[in-house]
Design an enzyme around this catalytic site. Structure first.
Site, PDB file in Angstrom:
ATOM      1  N   TRP A 162       0.811  -1.225   0.000  1.00 36.53           N
ATOM      2  CA  TRP A 162       0.000   0.000   0.000  1.00 36.53           C
ATOM      3  C   TRP A 162       0.836   1.263   0.000  1.00 36.53           C
ATOM      4  O   TRP A 162       0.368   2.303   0.467  1.00 36.53           O
ATOM      5  CB  TRP A 162      -0.932   0.075   1.212  1.00 36.53           C
ATOM      6  CG  TRP A 162      -1.826  -1.074   1.448  1.00 36.53           C
ATOM      7  CD1 TRP A 162      -1.899  -1.832   2.568  1.00 36.53           C
ATOM      8  CD2 TRP A 162      -2.822  -1.589   0.556  1.00 36.53           C
ATOM      9  NE1 TRP A 162      -2.861  -2.803   2.432  1.00 36.53           N
ATOM     10  CE2 TRP A 162      -3.439  -2.664   1.201  1.00 36.53           C
ATOM     11  CE3 TRP A 162      -3.237  -1.245  -0.740  1.00 36.53           C
ATOM     12  CZ2 TRP A 162      -4.452  -3.407   0.606  1.00 36.53           C
ATOM     13  CZ3 TRP A 162      -4.244  -1.977  -1.330  1.00 36.53           C
ATOM     14  CH2 TRP A 162      -4.841  -3.044  -0.648  1.00 36.53           C
ATOM     15  N   ARG A 267      -3.205  13.515  12.141  1.00 34.31           N
ATOM     16  CA  ARG A 267      -4.512  13.101  11.600  1.00 34.31           C
ATOM     17  C   ARG A 267      -5.387  14.220  11.078  1.00 34.31           C
ATOM     18  O   ARG A 267      -6.113  14.023  10.098  1.00 34.31           O
ATOM     19  CB  ARG A 267      -5.257  12.262  12.641  1.00 34.31           C
ATOM     20  CG  ARG A 267      -4.712  10.857  12.637  1.00 34.31           C
ATOM     21  CD  ARG A 267      -5.264   9.981  13.708  1.00 34.31           C
ATOM     22  NE  ARG A 267      -4.685   8.649  13.545  1.00 34.31           N
ATOM     23  CZ  ARG A 267      -4.487   7.795  14.525  1.00 34.31           C
ATOM     24  NH1 ARG A 267      -4.821   8.118  15.757  1.00 34.31           N
ATOM     25  NH2 ARG A 267      -3.961   6.621  14.290  1.00 34.31           N
ATOM     26  N   GLN A 361     -26.757  10.934  -5.301  1.00 35.65           N
ATOM     27  CA  GLN A 361     -28.217  10.782  -5.273  1.00 35.65           C
ATOM     28  C   GLN A 361     -28.914  12.030  -5.831  1.00 35.65           C
ATOM     29  O   GLN A 361     -29.860  11.926  -6.605  1.00 35.65           O
ATOM     30  CB  GLN A 361     -28.669  10.515  -3.824  1.00 35.65           C
ATOM     31  CG  GLN A 361     -30.126  10.146  -3.685  1.00 35.65           C
ATOM     32  CD  GLN A 361     -30.445   8.805  -4.355  1.00 35.65           C
ATOM     33  OE1 GLN A 361     -29.560   7.986  -4.603  1.00 35.65           O
ATOM     34  NE2 GLN A 361     -31.715   8.594  -4.677  1.00 35.65           N
ATOM     35  N   GLY A 364     -29.000  12.216  -9.474  1.00 34.07           N
ATOM     36  CA  GLY A 364     -29.761  11.146 -10.124  1.00 34.07           C
ATOM     37  C   GLY A 364     -28.888  10.330 -11.068  1.00 34.07           C
ATOM     38  O   GLY A 364     -27.722  10.032 -10.742  1.00 34.07           O
ATOM     39  N   GLY A 365     -29.423   9.992 -12.240  1.00 33.86           N
ATOM     40  CA  GLY A 365     -28.672   9.187 -13.218  1.00 33.86           C
ATOM     41  C   GLY A 365     -27.350   9.839 -13.581  1.00 33.86           C
ATOM     42  O   GLY A 365     -26.320   9.158 -13.715  1.00 33.86           O
ATOM     43  N   GLU A 388      -4.261   6.016   6.950  1.00 24.49           N
ATOM     44  CA  GLU A 388      -3.856   6.767   8.157  1.00 24.49           C
ATOM     45  C   GLU A 388      -4.717   6.378   9.364  1.00 24.49           C
ATOM     46  O   GLU A 388      -5.050   7.218  10.201  1.00 24.49           O
ATOM     47  CB  GLU A 388      -3.950   8.272   7.909  1.00 24.49           C
ATOM     48  CG  GLU A 388      -2.946   8.800   6.908  1.00 24.49           C
ATOM     49  CD  GLU A 388      -1.578   9.091   7.511  1.00 24.49           C
ATOM     50  OE1 GLU A 388      -1.515   9.697   8.595  1.00 24.49           O
ATOM     51  OE2 GLU A 388      -0.584   8.706   6.896  1.00 24.49           O
TER      52      GLU A 388
HETATM   53  C1  LIG Z   1      -4.727   3.976  -1.348  1.00 21.05           C
HETATM   54  C2  LIG Z   1      -3.935   3.641  -0.114  1.00 21.05           C
HETATM   55  C3  LIG Z   1      -2.763   4.343   0.147  1.00 21.05           C
HETATM   56  C4  LIG Z   1      -2.009   4.027   1.279  1.00 21.05           C
HETATM   57  N1  LIG Z   1      -0.801   4.647   1.488  1.00 21.05           N
HETATM   58  C5  LIG Z   1       0.038   4.180   2.436  1.00 21.05           C
HETATM   59  C6  LIG Z   1       1.384   4.644   2.533  1.00 21.05           C
HETATM   60  O1  LIG Z   1       1.814   5.527   1.771  1.00 21.05           O
HETATM   61  N2  LIG Z   1       2.211   4.084   3.434  1.00 21.05           N
HETATM   62  C7  LIG Z   1       1.780   3.101   4.285  1.00 21.05           C
HETATM   63  O2  LIG Z   1       2.577   2.641   5.086  1.00 21.05           O
HETATM   64  N3  LIG Z   1       0.497   2.648   4.250  1.00 21.05           N
HETATM   65  C8  LIG Z   1      -0.377   3.153   3.338  1.00 21.05           C
HETATM   66  N4  LIG Z   1      -1.668   2.668   3.252  1.00 21.05           N
HETATM   67  C9  LIG Z   1      -2.089   1.608   4.174  1.00 21.05           C
HETATM   68  C10 LIG Z   1      -3.214   1.987   5.124  1.00 21.05           C
HETATM   69  O3  LIG Z   1      -2.742   2.835   6.135  1.00 21.05           O
HETATM   70  C11 LIG Z   1      -3.845   0.685   5.638  1.00 21.05           C
HETATM   71  O4  LIG Z   1      -4.595   0.149   4.559  1.00 21.05           O
HETATM   72  C12 LIG Z   1      -4.714   0.881   6.849  1.00 21.05           C
HETATM   73  O5  LIG Z   1      -3.933   1.198   7.963  1.00 21.05           O
HETATM   74  C13 LIG Z   1      -5.572  -0.346   7.171  1.00 21.05           C
HETATM   75  O6  LIG Z   1      -4.819  -1.509   7.188  1.00 21.05           O
HETATM   76  P1  LIG Z   1      -5.319  -2.800   6.371  1.00 21.05           P
HETATM   77  O7  LIG Z   1      -5.632  -2.368   5.004  1.00 21.05           O
HETATM   78  O8  LIG Z   1      -4.330  -3.874   6.547  1.00 21.05           O
HETATM   79  O9  LIG Z   1      -6.698  -3.206   7.061  1.00 21.05           O
HETATM   80  P2  LIG Z   1      -6.874  -4.131   8.347  1.00 21.05           P
HETATM   81  O10 LIG Z   1      -6.027  -3.620   9.452  1.00 21.05           O
HETATM   82  O11 LIG Z   1      -6.742  -5.546   7.958  1.00 21.05           O
HETATM   83  O12 LIG Z   1      -8.395  -3.843   8.710  1.00 21.05           O
HETATM   84  C14 LIG Z   1      -9.483  -4.490   8.049  1.00 21.05           C
HETATM   85  C15 LIG Z   1     -10.776  -4.062   8.750  1.00 21.05           C
HETATM   86  O13 LIG Z   1     -10.755  -4.527  10.108  1.00 21.05           O
HETATM   87  C16 LIG Z   1     -10.949  -3.436  10.991  1.00 21.05           C
HETATM   88  N5  LIG Z   1     -10.175  -3.632  12.225  1.00 21.05           N
HETATM   89  C17 LIG Z   1      -8.875  -3.998  12.347  1.00 21.05           C
HETATM   90  N6  LIG Z   1      -8.516  -4.034  13.628  1.00 21.05           N
HETATM   91  C18 LIG Z   1      -9.609  -3.668  14.351  1.00 21.05           C
HETATM   92  C19 LIG Z   1      -9.889  -3.497  15.734  1.00 21.05           C
HETATM   93  N7  LIG Z   1      -8.948  -3.715  16.655  1.00 21.05           N
HETATM   94  N8  LIG Z   1     -11.141  -3.115  16.088  1.00 21.05           N
HETATM   95  C20 LIG Z   1     -12.102  -2.880  15.162  1.00 21.05           C
HETATM   96  N9  LIG Z   1     -11.900  -3.015  13.846  1.00 21.05           N
HETATM   97  C21 LIG Z   1     -10.682  -3.407  13.450  1.00 21.05           C
HETATM   98  C22 LIG Z   1     -10.457  -2.221  10.209  1.00 21.05           C
HETATM   99  O14 LIG Z   1     -11.008  -1.015  10.720  1.00 21.05           O
HETATM  100  C23 LIG Z   1     -10.934  -2.543   8.809  1.00 21.05           C
HETATM  101  O15 LIG Z   1     -12.288  -2.192   8.679  1.00 21.05           O
HETATM  102  C24 LIG Z   1      -2.462   3.018   2.170  1.00 21.05           C
HETATM  103  C25 LIG Z   1      -3.660   2.343   1.901  1.00 21.05           C
HETATM  104  C26 LIG Z   1      -4.387   2.631   0.779  1.00 21.05           C
HETATM  105  C27 LIG Z   1      -5.638   1.836   0.495  1.00 21.05           C
END
Ligand SMILES: Cc1cc2nc3c(=O)[nH]c(=O)nc-3n(C[C@H](O)[C@H](O)[C@H](O)COP(=O)(O)OP(=O)(O)OC[C@H]3O[C@@H](n4cnc5c(N)ncnc54)[C@H](O)[C@@H]3O)c2cc1C
Length: 408
Positions: A162, A267, A361, A364-365, A388
């Site tokens: 990512w 943040r 919404q 519409g279309g 983040e």
């Molecule tokens: C377009 C994009 C750009 C990004 N850019 C960067 C970057 O430049 N550098 C970098 O290091 N990272 C980057 N990221 C990574 C991003 O920070 C992570 O995707 C994010 O932190 C979530 O981690 P994950 O995708 O592994 O989801 P997961 O941690 O696997 O989470 C999956 C779901 O489970 C939920 N979940 C997990 N743990 C808990 C908990 N304890 N309680 C409740 N719910 C929970 C989450 O909220 C989520 O809904 C990027 C991601 C994207 C998609």
């Protein structure tokens, strides 16, 4: 300390108008093309470099604005233009902040200019922390950095995922485990200089939104970097690890809170990006609702549509206020006793998702087609509740901060 204010001063208004002009004249017209191409918009980054928007100086000036409003104002305007392109412009900043926060003066002076390049030869940088098995759970990170004392080199192995600008960056900042016993306290950040053997781009992701921003895996295979690439230096790392071991023995809670404070301060900037996207979609929807006629009158003449617009604008303004409050607190060193940074990111990201859906919404279309920008904005907005720190993680941080309990 600057008093909290909701009024931009003359200088800030000038910067805001200048950024808005760039967003309206350069970013917005290019948005649909780069979304379709799913490629880094190099010509737009170059334009931004030419006028001074793509540079560390610009962000440093905004960051050190004592009112705290410089960064949120800049993010809102650029992301109002287009989220994917704006992320391509500000993505390097994430890596630069990593160096500014942890690097020595020499490291800052050496590497940050190489992250940006210059207007004739723009470069980008990547910050690589997330891994396939370590997203929200940063402590599960596996990428290892091992010190080779004889050569004064660090050897990095692992797979990052990512990474915004991963693989196409001139400079990569990589977070790796240096002590497996200490969880996230055993991590350190390294510069991987341009063209270092062993670093390669893995899969490039085809995404739902922010498609003009490049996101990819970064594979590290026996990547050797000089000792001078450890951000902050070896002495400082050894001291920090020793302190972390002491604190871990003593219970660990203070350590966790210190880490939380760092994230809290960064943040609100993501919240401001979300406010920009939400405002953009709201404006399109408002214009449309005033001009689209059905049943012989503009659709805004129906309370069902007008009240949606009223709610959209109310949420956007509320989100901005939370973002500005948290940014003001961060720059003035106020303690986030109620996780106000996380609150601002949570509320603004959820607002962007809801408002952009409402905009689709109202159109519409037409809202469902790529002829109108709200379709793209709706796809883009989905990222804010994920990167983040997801919305769930923000809620976790807020709940833990409020209660003092280790809520899981
Ligand atoms: C377009 C994009 C750009 C990004 N850019 C960067 C970057 O430049 N550098 C970098 O290091 N990272 C980057 N990221 C990574 C991003 O920070 C992570 O995707 C994010 O932190 C979530 O981690 P994950 O995708 O592994 O989801 P997961 O941690 O696997 O989470 C999956 C779901 O489970 C939920 N979940 C997990 N743990 C808990 C908990 N304890 N309680 C409740 N719910 C929970 C989450 O909220 C989520 O809904 C990027 C991601 C994207 C998609």
């Amino acid at each position: 300390m600057a008093e909290f204010t909701m009024e931009l001063n003359d200088e800030q208004k000038e910067v805001r108008d200048w950024l808005h002009g760039f967003a309206a004249d350069v970013i917005r017209p290019a948005a649909a093309e780069w979304d379709e191409r799913e490629e880094t918009p190099w010509p737009v980054i170059q334009e931004a470099a030419k006028v001074g928007i793509y540079s560390l100086d610009f962000y440093a000036q905004q960051y050190f604005d004592p009112t705290g409003l410089g960064i949120p104002m800049a993010m809102e305007e650029l992301f109002w233009g287009d989220a994917g392109i704006a992320l391509s412009i500000v993505g390097t900043g994430l890596a630069a902040v990593g160096v500014l926060a942890n690097g020595t003066e020499e490291q800052i002076g050496t590497w940050i200019p190489q992250m940006y390049g210059d207007a004739n030869d723009v470069k980008v940088a990547a910050f690589c922390s997330s891994e396939p098995d370590a997203g929200s759970d940063v402590a599960s990170m596996r990428t290892r950095a091992v010190y080779d004392e004889a050569k004064d080199e660090w050897v990095l192995n692992g797979t990052k995922t990512w990474a915004t600008n991963g693989g196409i960056a001139n400079v990569h900042v990589v977070v790796a485990v240096v002590d497996t016993e200490l969880g996230s306290k055993g991590h350190a950040s390294f510069i991987v200089p341009p063209n270092t053997p062993g670093l390669s781009q893995g899969q490039k992701f085809k995404k739902h939104g922010i498609r003009a921003s490049h996101t990819a895996e970064v594979v590290l295979e026996d990547v050797r970097v000089p000792g001078s690439c450890l951000l902050g230096g070896k002495e400082k790392l050894d001291e920090r690890l020793a302190r972390a071991r002491e604190r871990a023995k003593a219970g660990g809670e203070r350590v966790k809170n210190a880490a939380m404070a760092t994230f809290e301060a960064s943040r609100p900037a993501v919240g401001a990006m979300a406010v920009g996207t939400a405002r953009a979609a709201y404006e399109v929807a408002l214009d449309y609702a005033k001009t689209r006629e059905q049943f012989g009158r503009p659709i805004i003449d129906n309370q069902g549509v007008a009240f949606q617009l009223a709610d959209m604008r109310t949420s956007i303004d509320a989100a901005r206020l939370l973002v500005w409050r948290a940014s003001w607190m961060a720059i003035n060193g106020k303690q986030f006793t109620a996780a106000e940074g996380s609150m601002s990111k949570l509320f603004a990201s959820e607002t962007a998702k809801t408002v952009t859906a409402q905009a689709v919404q109202i159109l519409g279309g037409n809202g469902y087609t790529r002829e109108y920008p709200v379709e793209r904005m709706h796809r883009d907005a989905a990222i804010y509740t994920i990167f983040e720190g997801t919305s769930e993680i923000q809620r976790l941080v807020i709940a833990r901060t409020l209660s003092g309990m280790p809520i899981r």
